[in-house]
Scaffold this motif. Structure first.
Motif, PDB file in Angstrom:
ATOM      1  N   LEU A   1       0.845  -1.192   0.000  1.00 46.42           N
ATOM      2  CA  LEU A   1       0.000   0.000   0.000  1.00 46.42           C
ATOM      3  C   LEU A   1       0.880   1.241   0.000  1.00 46.42           C
ATOM      4  N   ALA A   2       0.562   2.200  -0.881  1.00 47.46           N
ATOM      5  CA  ALA A   2       1.340   3.432  -0.975  1.00 47.46           C
ATOM      6  C   ALA A   2       0.488   4.628  -0.562  1.00 47.46           C
ATOM      7  N   ILE A   3       1.115   5.555   0.150  1.00 48.14           N
ATOM      8  CA  ILE A   3       0.433   6.749   0.642  1.00 48.14           C
ATOM      9  C   ILE A   3       1.183   7.984   0.158  1.00 48.14           C
ATOM     10  N   LYS A   4       0.420   8.961  -0.346  1.00 47.05           N
ATOM     11  CA  LYS A   4       1.012  10.229  -0.772  1.00 47.05           C
ATOM     12  C   LYS A   4       0.082  11.371  -0.358  1.00 47.05           C
ATOM     13  N   ASP A   5       0.655  12.376   0.266  1.00 50.47           N
ATOM     14  CA  ASP A   5      -0.107  13.549   0.713  1.00 50.47           C
ATOM     15  C   ASP A   5      -1.297  13.164   1.590  1.00 50.47           C
ATOM     16  N   GLY A   6      -1.099  12.155   2.442  1.00 51.37           N
ATOM     17  CA  GLY A   6      -2.134  11.763   3.374  1.00 51.37           C
ATOM     18  C   GLY A   6      -3.230  10.897   2.813  1.00 51.37           C
ATOM     19  N   LEU A   7      -3.132  10.519   1.540  1.00 51.32           N
ATOM     20  CA  LEU A   7      -4.158   9.706   0.895  1.00 51.32           C
ATOM     21  C   LEU A   7      -3.553   8.411   0.365  1.00 51.32           C
ATOM     22  N   ILE A   8      -4.363   7.356   0.328  1.00 48.97           N
ATOM     23  CA  ILE A   8      -3.909   6.098  -0.262  1.00 48.97           C
ATOM     24  C   ILE A   8      -3.812   6.279  -1.777  1.00 48.97           C
ATOM     25  N   ALA A   9      -2.615   6.104  -2.318  1.00 47.95           N
ATOM     26  CA  ALA A   9      -2.369   6.347  -3.735  1.00 47.95           C
ATOM     27  C   ALA A   9      -2.359   5.065  -4.552  1.00 47.95           C
ATOM     28  N   ALA A  10      -2.063   3.923  -3.922  1.00 47.60           N
ATOM     29  CA  ALA A  10      -1.998   2.660  -4.664  1.00 47.60           C
ATOM     30  C   ALA A  10      -2.110   1.491  -3.708  1.00 47.60           C
ATOM     31  N   ILE A  11      -2.821   0.449  -4.146  1.00 44.78           N
ATOM     32  CA  ILE A  11      -2.879  -0.831  -3.444  1.00 44.78           C
ATOM     33  C   ILE A  11      -2.576  -1.897  -4.481  1.00 44.78           C
ATOM     34  N   GLU A  12      -1.436  -2.573  -4.331  1.00 47.74           N
ATOM     35  CA  GLU A  12      -0.972  -3.477  -5.373  1.00 47.74           C
ATOM     36  C   GLU A  12      -0.458  -4.788  -4.772  1.00 47.74           C
ATOM     37  N   LEU A  13      -0.405  -5.822  -5.623  1.00 44.86           N
ATOM     38  CA  LEU A  13       0.249  -7.062  -5.235  1.00 44.86           C
ATOM     39  C   LEU A  13       1.751  -6.816  -5.101  1.00 44.86           C
ATOM     40  N   PRO A  14       2.438  -7.595  -4.279  1.00 47.51           N
ATOM     41  CA  PRO A  14       3.877  -7.405  -4.095  1.00 47.51           C
ATOM     42  C   PRO A  14       4.627  -7.423  -5.428  1.00 47.51           C
ATOM     43  N   GLY A  15       5.584  -6.518  -5.554  1.00 48.89           N
ATOM     44  CA  GLY A  15       6.410  -6.446  -6.749  1.00 48.89           C
ATOM     45  C   GLY A  15       5.984  -5.397  -7.746  1.00 48.89           C
ATOM     46  N   VAL A  16       4.759  -4.889  -7.627  1.00 46.66           N
ATOM     47  CA  VAL A  16       4.272  -3.879  -8.577  1.00 46.66           C
ATOM     48  C   VAL A  16       4.822  -2.496  -8.242  1.00 46.66           C
ATOM     49  N   ILE A  17       4.764  -2.119  -6.970  1.00 44.65           N
ATOM     50  CA  ILE A  17       5.325  -0.832  -6.554  1.00 44.65           C
ATOM     51  C   ILE A  17       6.838  -0.992  -6.440  1.00 44.65           C
ATOM     52  N   PRO A  18       7.628  -0.200  -7.161  1.00 41.80           N
ATOM     53  CA  PRO A  18       9.079  -0.388  -7.186  1.00 41.80           C
ATOM     54  C   PRO A  18       9.710  -0.314  -5.804  1.00 41.80           C
TER      55      PRO A  18
END
Length: 201
Positions: A60-77
């Motif tokens: 799970l990725a967060i940017k500026d206080g908001l959830i920006a991405a929810i991905e399977l492992p390996g997708v977010i660098p």
């Protein structure tokens, strides 16, 4: 559920400050891809995520206080977050809501520290069930909600002083007045979410 298992709930909630204690699994890294997010939480077991079955391991990725991405492992660098959190063996879930607690510390014998007992266990919002009445709710808002990382809402006690006086909220009929409660509800509509009336035989 481990205490740190809901760490992303607080980071994404927009509430004040960091969690009560720093996580030992948190690291700061340099990214070869460039920093894309403020925080990336990796390897958590999802309690609820659109399009994914419960228990799916996700990042799970967060940017500026908001959830920006929810991905399977390996997708977010790797290294894409300015802060990276290893959530292996932890539960990844939205912030929980405790709908009945007493957190008016210092004013009632029932008061608990909301950051220790709520936020520290994954609840980012707590609803206090009648600790404050019309004459004390401003103090609750200022000194409990205003000083806590946990979001603290109220069921307003129909007894004007709530649970802060001796003898109970309804020790005298003069303490039970509708108009002061109505005035308080109108004054603090974003904080008062219900009314507490205690009925006993």
């Amino acid at each position: 559920m481990r205490r740190a298992g809901c760490i992303q709930s607080h980071l994404a909630s927009g509430r004040r400050g960091p969690p009560p204690e720093p996580l030992p699994t948190t690291t700061h890294v340099a990214s070869s891809h460039g920093v894309l997010y403020d925080t990336v939480i990796r390897g958590g077991s999802a309690f609820e995520a659109a399009g994914h079955a419960p228990g799916t391991v996700l990042d799970l990725a967060i940017k500026d206080g908001l959830i920006a991405a929810i991905e399977l492992p390996g997708v977010i660098p790797a290294g894409a977050g300015a802060e990276e959190v290893d959530a292996t063996d932890m539960v990844l879930c939205p912030g929980l809501i405790d709908v009945h607690a007493h957190v008016f510390t210092g004013m009632t014998g029932l008061g608990l520290d909301p950051d220790e007992w709520c936020l520290g266990r994954g609840c980012t919002t707590v609803v206090d069930a009648g600790s404050a009445g019309a004459t004390t709710v401003e103090g609750f808002i200022r000194y409990i909600d205003g000083q806590s990382r946990t979001r603290c809402l109220s069921f307003l006690n129909i007894g004007m002083h709530g649970l802060s006086g001796s003898g109970g909220a309804y020790a005298h009929v003069n303490q039970i007045k509708a108009q002061p409660a109505i005035d308080a509800i109108r004054k603090y509509p974003e904080h008062i979410v219900g009314v507490k009336v205690l009925l006993t035989a």
